[in-house]
Enzyme design. Sequence first.
Site, PDB file in Angstrom:
ATOM      1  N   GLU A  23      54.508  34.096  34.420  1.00 32.78           N
ATOM      2  CA  GLU A  23      54.332  32.793  35.061  1.00 32.78           C
ATOM      3  C   GLU A  23      55.631  32.371  35.741  1.00 32.78           C
ATOM      4  OE1 GLU A  23      53.500  28.190  33.476  1.00 32.78           O
ATOM      5  OE2 GLU A  23      53.404  29.894  32.105  1.00 32.78           O
ATOM      6  N   ASP A  59      57.041  29.033  37.154  1.00 37.65           N
ATOM      7  CA  ASP A  59      56.876  27.594  37.335  1.00 37.65           C
ATOM      8  C   ASP A  59      57.766  27.130  38.481  1.00 37.65           C
ATOM      9  OD1 ASP A  59      55.000  27.043  35.303  1.00 37.65           O
ATOM     10  OD2 ASP A  59      56.567  27.089  33.783  1.00 37.65           O
ATOM     11  N   GLU A  92      57.463  21.724  37.869  1.00 39.96           N
ATOM     12  CA  GLU A  92      56.891  20.933  36.773  1.00 39.96           C
ATOM     13  C   GLU A  92      57.627  19.607  36.804  1.00 39.96           C
ATOM     14  OE1 GLU A  92      55.133  23.241  33.249  1.00 39.96           O
ATOM     15  OE2 GLU A  92      57.196  23.955  33.420  1.00 39.96           O
ATOM     16  N   HIS A 145      59.107  32.714  33.776  1.00 48.10           N
ATOM     17  CA  HIS A 145      58.680  33.134  32.442  1.00 48.10           C
ATOM     18  C   HIS A 145      58.183  34.579  32.510  1.00 48.10           C
ATOM     19  CE1 HIS A 145      58.474  29.040  30.550  1.00 48.10           C
ATOM     20  NE2 HIS A 145      58.156  28.650  31.774  1.00 48.10           N
TER      21      HIS A 145
END
Length: 453
Positions: free
Chosen positions: A231, A233, A236, A247
């Site tokens: 993942e 991101d 956020e 991640h």
Amino acid sequence: MKAFTLASLSLLGAVTAQQVGKEQTENHPKLSWQTCTGTGGSSCQTKQASIVLDSNWRWVHVTSGYTNCYTDNTWNTTSCPDGATCAKNCAVDGADYSGTYGITTSGNALTLKFVTKGSYSTNIGSRTYLMESDTKYQLFNVIGKEFTFDVDVSKLPCGLNGALYFVEMPADGGINKGNNKAGAKYGTGYCDAQCPHDIKWIEGAANSEGWTPSENDKNAGSGKYGACCPEMDVWEANSVASAYTPHPCSKNGLTKCSGTECGDGDERYSGTCDKDGCDLNPYRMGNTDFYGPGATIDTTKKFTVVTQFIGSGTKLQEIKRFWVQNGKTYATPETTFSEIGGNSITDAWCEKQKTHFGDNNHFKQIGGLAKMGESLARGHVLVMSLWDDHAVNMLWLDSTYPTDADPSKPGIARGTCPTDSGKPEDVETNAPDSQVTFSNIKFGPIGSTFKAL
């Protein structure tokens, strides 16, 4: 940290499945975006596309009628005696995007509303994916490219997260995997680096084995299995704090996990995915006046976010962030901690950050940016969502976390939100009109999507 709240359907139930229902026609809301070449955003071509709602939010009923397969936070054991049979017996239906879920589009803009009260339901949050076609998600390989979008977080208070990110989920939604006949058209196949157990359908089977209803969310629960995948991101955030975080995972694509490989609880750093990631939150890095209402990046107004993924092939070397507002371009400010330095994510920067903050460097153990780059090069799906946090109230993003730690210790203060803020029951009651708008998405080689001013 993605404990997404599901739609709360008071009459129909918040449910999902794998066959295809016929009660509601599925019409994907249109959303345009641009691919760019050249320099400075001067040569961009518009692509007509659409978005789709994740299957976790949808009504699902038995194929022979209207009986729910899942109601509130429990499975119907008659139609779902086991995962495979459940996927055969249950049909996922189309969505009323605006009326039930508060999802609207206009040109190149997508707005996600937090609480939507319809005729038969009250819906909380949503998760959507950008589509390439009616049956396939759009895949992005961001290595050597930049991804740019405008965002309005002015109506996102403490405890909410308007997120835009990439995950290595299957482009077709896993259609024909197991008993999955719905596929990307109905938003199936989600996974992320938290290896979420609240995903009701994984690889064409119901996640009903060992299902435990949530103690503090009447619409959610967790099954024996989790859905893991790498993942990235990109964004956020709410109006108080923001972060971007890679991640990596040790395995490719969607992995159905159980036990230690999920990295749950005390085994957080034994799983296949790096759940902490290597985050860059300006406030956490000591720049407390850069982002927020009235700050350098004034979150009471719309602004542009530019993320550059520096590297080539499968090699990711650095992730840089720029911001544009009121005709001026800002680089992410240098961290105030001399032991760390820098203003972008590299393996060396992550090592210094983890050491200075006293954090576990699972990011390095999993493979760091090299492993993240390998995943991104295989292609990722774009996710845009709005959610509240039934696990830790989003305090990891916008407050002091852990809450019992000294906020003056480096890395503990992440935003100005009080440690008692962000409780879902509070934000759902007191801030139901919250929303986020993502717009003007542009993608292309570094330097092609925006002009530094």
